[in-house]
Design a protein around this motif. Structure first.
Motif, PDB file in Angstrom:
ATOM      1  N   ASP A 174      13.736   5.279   6.525  1.00  0.00           N
ATOM      2  CA  ASP A 174      14.017   6.145   5.376  1.00  0.00           C
ATOM      3  C   ASP A 174      14.256   5.311   4.126  1.00  0.00           C
ATOM      4  O   ASP A 174      13.734   5.604   3.053  1.00  0.00           O
ATOM      5  CB  ASP A 174      15.270   6.998   5.644  1.00  0.00           C
ATOM      6  CG  ASP A 174      14.968   8.163   6.585  1.00  0.00           C
ATOM      7  OD1 ASP A 174      13.783   8.470   6.773  1.00  0.00           O
ATOM      8  OD2 ASP A 174      15.929   8.737   7.125  1.00  0.00           O
ATOM      9  N   ALA A 175      15.061   4.248   4.286  1.00  0.00           N
ATOM     10  CA  ALA A 175      15.378   3.395   3.139  1.00  0.00           C
ATOM     11  C   ALA A 175      14.104   2.763   2.586  1.00  0.00           C
ATOM     12  O   ALA A 175      13.910   2.701   1.374  1.00  0.00           O
ATOM     13  CB  ALA A 175      16.376   2.313   3.553  1.00  0.00           C
ATOM     14  N   ALA A 176      13.225   2.321   3.484  1.00  0.00           N
ATOM     15  CA  ALA A 176      11.974   1.710   3.043  1.00  0.00           C
ATOM     16  C   ALA A 176      11.106   2.727   2.323  1.00  0.00           C
ATOM     17  O   ALA A 176      10.513   2.440   1.280  1.00  0.00           O
ATOM     18  CB  ALA A 176      11.218   1.133   4.245  1.00  0.00           C
ATOM     19  N   LYS A 177      11.070   3.940   2.879  1.00  0.00           N
ATOM     20  CA  LYS A 177      10.225   4.983   2.315  1.00  0.00           C
ATOM     21  C   LYS A 177      10.654   5.314   0.887  1.00  0.00           C
ATOM     22  O   LYS A 177       9.837   5.392  -0.020  1.00  0.00           O
ATOM     23  CB  LYS A 177      10.336   6.227   3.206  1.00  0.00           C
ATOM     24  CG  LYS A 177       9.066   7.053   3.249  1.00  0.00           C
ATOM     25  CD  LYS A 177       9.311   8.338   3.994  1.00  0.00           C
ATOM     26  CE  LYS A 177       8.810   8.276   5.435  1.00  0.00           C
ATOM     27  NZ  LYS A 177       9.011   9.568   6.119  1.00  0.00           N
ATOM     28  N   ILE A 178      11.959   5.474   0.709  1.00  0.00           N
ATOM     29  CA  ILE A 178      12.421   5.920  -0.609  1.00  0.00           C
ATOM     30  C   ILE A 178      12.311   4.800  -1.643  1.00  0.00           C
ATOM     31  O   ILE A 178      12.218   5.054  -2.838  1.00  0.00           O
ATOM     32  CB  ILE A 178      13.847   6.482  -0.540  1.00  0.00           C
ATOM     33  CG1 ILE A 178      14.128   7.288  -1.798  1.00  0.00           C
ATOM     34  CG2 ILE A 178      14.879   5.401  -0.359  1.00  0.00           C
ATOM     35  CD1 ILE A 178      15.125   8.327  -1.610  1.00  0.00           C
ATOM     36  N   LEU A 179      12.259   3.549  -1.171  1.00  0.00           N
ATOM     37  CA  LEU A 179      12.065   2.449  -2.113  1.00  0.00           C
ATOM     38  C   LEU A 179      10.581   2.243  -2.424  1.00  0.00           C
ATOM     39  O   LEU A 179      10.229   1.384  -3.214  1.00  0.00           O
ATOM     40  CB  LEU A 179      12.664   1.161  -1.549  1.00  0.00           C
ATOM     41  CG  LEU A 179      14.198   1.131  -1.527  1.00  0.00           C
ATOM     42  CD1 LEU A 179      14.699  -0.003  -0.658  1.00  0.00           C
ATOM     43  CD2 LEU A 179      14.764   1.007  -2.933  1.00  0.00           C
ATOM     44  N   GLN A 230      12.277  -6.787  13.177  1.00  0.00           N
ATOM     45  CA  GLN A 230      13.442  -6.433  14.006  1.00  0.00           C
ATOM     46  C   GLN A 230      13.042  -6.277  15.460  1.00  0.00           C
ATOM     47  O   GLN A 230      13.758  -6.669  16.380  1.00  0.00           O
ATOM     48  CB  GLN A 230      14.044  -5.109  13.531  1.00  0.00           C
ATOM     49  CG  GLN A 230      14.618  -5.158  12.143  1.00  0.00           C
ATOM     50  CD  GLN A 230      15.409  -3.899  11.842  1.00  0.00           C
ATOM     51  OE1 GLN A 230      16.275  -3.495  12.587  1.00  0.00           O
ATOM     52  NE2 GLN A 230      15.096  -3.259  10.727  1.00  0.00           N
ATOM     53  N   LYS A 254      16.119   4.866  12.467  1.00  0.00           N
ATOM     54  CA  LYS A 254      15.242   5.632  11.591  1.00  0.00           C
ATOM     55  C   LYS A 254      15.696   5.521  10.131  1.00  0.00           C
ATOM     56  O   LYS A 254      14.892   5.638   9.214  1.00  0.00           O
ATOM     57  CB  LYS A 254      15.234   7.099  12.028  1.00  0.00           C
ATOM     58  CG  LYS A 254      13.838   7.651  12.155  1.00  0.00           C
ATOM     59  CD  LYS A 254      13.837   9.138  12.386  1.00  0.00           C
ATOM     60  CE  LYS A 254      12.756   9.854  11.599  1.00  0.00           C
ATOM     61  NZ  LYS A 254      12.786   9.715  10.161  1.00  0.00           N
ATOM     62  N   GLY A 255      16.975   5.281   9.949  1.00  0.00           N
ATOM     63  CA  GLY A 255      17.498   5.118   8.596  1.00  0.00           C
ATOM     64  C   GLY A 255      16.872   3.946   7.862  1.00  0.00           C
ATOM     65  O   GLY A 255      16.688   3.994   6.644  1.00  0.00           O
ATOM     66  N   HIS A 256      16.527   2.881   8.620  1.00  0.00           N
ATOM     67  CA  HIS A 256      15.879   1.737   7.978  1.00  0.00           C
ATOM     68  C   HIS A 256      14.521   2.127   7.425  1.00  0.00           C
ATOM     69  O   HIS A 256      14.085   1.618   6.399  1.00  0.00           O
ATOM     70  CB  HIS A 256      15.686   0.591   8.987  1.00  0.00           C
ATOM     71  CG  HIS A 256      16.984   0.045   9.495  1.00  0.00           C
ATOM     72  ND1 HIS A 256      17.063  -0.874  10.506  1.00  0.00           N
ATOM     73  CD2 HIS A 256      18.253   0.295   9.128  1.00  0.00           C
ATOM     74  CE1 HIS A 256      18.322  -1.159  10.730  1.00  0.00           C
ATOM     75  NE2 HIS A 256      19.070  -0.465   9.917  1.00  0.00           N
ATOM     76  N   ILE A 284       9.708  -4.447   7.810  1.00  0.00           N
ATOM     77  CA  ILE A 284      11.000  -3.864   8.196  1.00  0.00           C
ATOM     78  C   ILE A 284      11.076  -3.642   9.711  1.00  0.00           C
ATOM     79  O   ILE A 284      12.040  -4.057  10.351  1.00  0.00           O
ATOM     80  CB  ILE A 284      11.227  -2.521   7.460  1.00  0.00           C
ATOM     81  CG1 ILE A 284      11.069  -2.706   5.956  1.00  0.00           C
ATOM     82  CG2 ILE A 284      12.596  -1.942   7.810  1.00  0.00           C
ATOM     83  CD1 ILE A 284      11.946  -3.768   5.334  1.00  0.00           C
TER      84      ILE A 284
END
Lengths: 260, 220
Positions: B122-127, B142, B118-120, B138
């Motif tokens: 989150d990272a996409a969302k915030i970018l 995978q 889920k962190g991947h 993303i």
């Protein structure tokens, strides 16, 4: 003198997961260019606080202002209403975030991780994006790793890439969520060094950390949180060396004891 | 003692080849359709929106929990009665096989999407990546790597299940061979070779996928 608009301003922010109150009315201000460290025991709501400011948690109560703009909400006829789309993006884009577990995308190279959002979100050409990527990799000292996949890097290197990835979007505010907690002790310094440099360049930073040494050296202010409440807040020297609250003192003695 | 006679097989090589061609045609169409359909159903099933996940769940259950044989018969014989839509035997089988297997593909996709950290996201969302970009750049890249083994299973299943099209008279491998058996009375030899033909069709794909898996494993 006109008062400066705070970079981050939280007004009575509350967040609950089910029946659990994680944030119980947080008020907080961070000045532009300020570095604020948030410390506190685990489960105190520090990470949730950052996730709300990053809008990764969207159903919080209260108001979050980033450089004076309301995040994810709009006032209509005196009521707070949720907004999404462009109105949200305009404010959210001010924030960059780095996570405890790096969260690099494993199927992309180091450079690929950094330029992805530049190409997709900022609509740059690949060449433009790669220029920025290379500059940032030089800044975090990883130019030679641009074509590597994240799994081939050490934790400290991965975290520096994650910082470069966040910086690529030119955020006005950087959030750091226990970014050294998953690292082996000898890798912590290289990441803290990058963060210190960033602070010296004037980046506004909100840092959740267990590195009290870093907090003492780099932060202007320290916030101590426990059970979803800000217990104590003040200049880092004061809070870390001479806290006024009993709970802060207890926590600090516990942590420094652990460090021995 | 049974007197094996494999010599007759050579005379019927053209039957095997024609049958294999139809089987491949039917199966490859079913692979393409079931993959595309399964992707959408899988994403819908993973959705937080009830209006998407609820029908997607029922779609999966209906097509997974009922026999393919009956789905083929049903689409071939009942659709004309109920909707006035008549499909040729070939297309009725293709549609049935695609729908049936898309239920499995949907579950494979859903499991894959759930497995992405889920962190991947989150990272996409915030970018600033939107849902579509996060999914296509993303998550799915995978997921595809992890899904390769179950998808190869699926491919093998589809090829073998396509034999069920024989019940409505599609001249795929099984039906073609059955036809011949009625003339030469050599079912054991004919079926043994038939099994070999299926193996020859499936094995290269399984082998290639295994190599692809190793290739990806080296990269990440």
């Amino acid at each position: 003198m006109t008062p400066t608009v705070p970079a981050i301003q939280l007004q009575d922010v509350k967040k609950r997961f089910g029946s659990l109150d994680v944030l119980c009315g947080i008020n907080l201000e961070v000045d532009p260019g300020g570095v604020v460290c948030v410390i506190g025991p685990s489960g105190s709501g520090k990470s949730t606080l950052l996730r709300c400011i990053a809008y990764l948690e969207d159903d919080f109560e209260g108001k979050i202002y980033l450089e004076g703009d309301l995040l994810g909400r709009a006032l209509r006829n005196g009521h707070l209403e949720r907004v999404g789309g462009a109105a949200l993006r305009k404010v959210q884009i001010k924030v960059g975030m780095v996570f405890q577990n790096f969260n690099l995308w494993p199927h992309k190279t180091v450079l690929g991780n950094i330029i992805q959002a530049l190409i997709l979100v900022k609509k740059m050409t690949r060449t433009e994006a790669e220029d920025i990527g290379d500059q940032l990799l030089a800044k975090v000292g990883l130019s030679d790793k641009r074509k590597e996949y994240p799994s081939r890097l050490s934790g400290g290197q991965q975290q520096r890439v994650a910082i470069a990835r966040a910086l690529a979007m030119r955020p006005r505010i950087m959030l750091f969520d226990e970014v050294t907690s998953a690292l082996d002790a000898e890798l912590v310094d290289e990441v803290l060094q990058v963060m210190k440099q960033l602070a010296e360049e004037g980046m506004t930073m909100l840092v959740v950390t267990h590195e009290l040494g870093f907090a003492a050296r780099v932060a202007d202010r320290v916030v101590f949180m426990d059970k979803g409440v800000v217990i104590e807040e003040g200049p880092s020297e004061k809070v870390l060396k001479n806290p006024s609250q009993l709970r802060t003192r207890e926590f600090l003695s516990l942590v420094t004891h652990e460090e021995i | 003692m049974y007197d094996w006679n494999f010599n007759v097989i050579w005379d019927y090589r053209i039957v095997y080849m024609r049958g294999a061609l139809i089987t491949l045609e039917l199966s490859l169409l079913a692979v393409v359709f079931s993959m595309s359909l399964g992707l959408f159903v899988g994403i819908a099933r993973h959705s937080k929106r009830y209006i998407l996940s609820f029908p997607a769940s029922w779609y999966v259950e209906i097509f997974r929990d009922t026999p393919l044989l009956i789905q083929i018969v049903w689409i071939y014989y009942c659709l004309p009665i109920l909707l006035g839509v008549t499909l040729t035997a070939f297309w009725a089988s293709t549609v049935a096989l695609s729908l049936h297997m898309s239920a499995y593909v949907a579950e494979i996709f859903r499991a894959g999407i759930v497995s992405v950290d889920k962190g991947h996201v989150d990272a996409a969302k915030i970018l600033g990546l939107n849902y579509f970009q996060t999914m296509t750049r993303i998550i799915l890249p995978q997921v595809f790597r992890r899904m390769l083994p179950p998808l190869v299973n699926n491919f093998a299943d589809i090829l073998k299940l396509s034999a069920l099209a024989s019940v409505i008279g599609v001249y795929e491998l099984l039906h073609s061979v059955d036809n011949v058996i009625m003339n030469n009375f050599r079912p054991l030899e004919m079926y043994s070779v038939l099994a070999l033909v299926y193996f020859v069709l499936i094995f290269p794909v399984a082998f290639g996928a295994r190599r692809a898996e190793l290739y990806f494993a080296r990269r990440i």
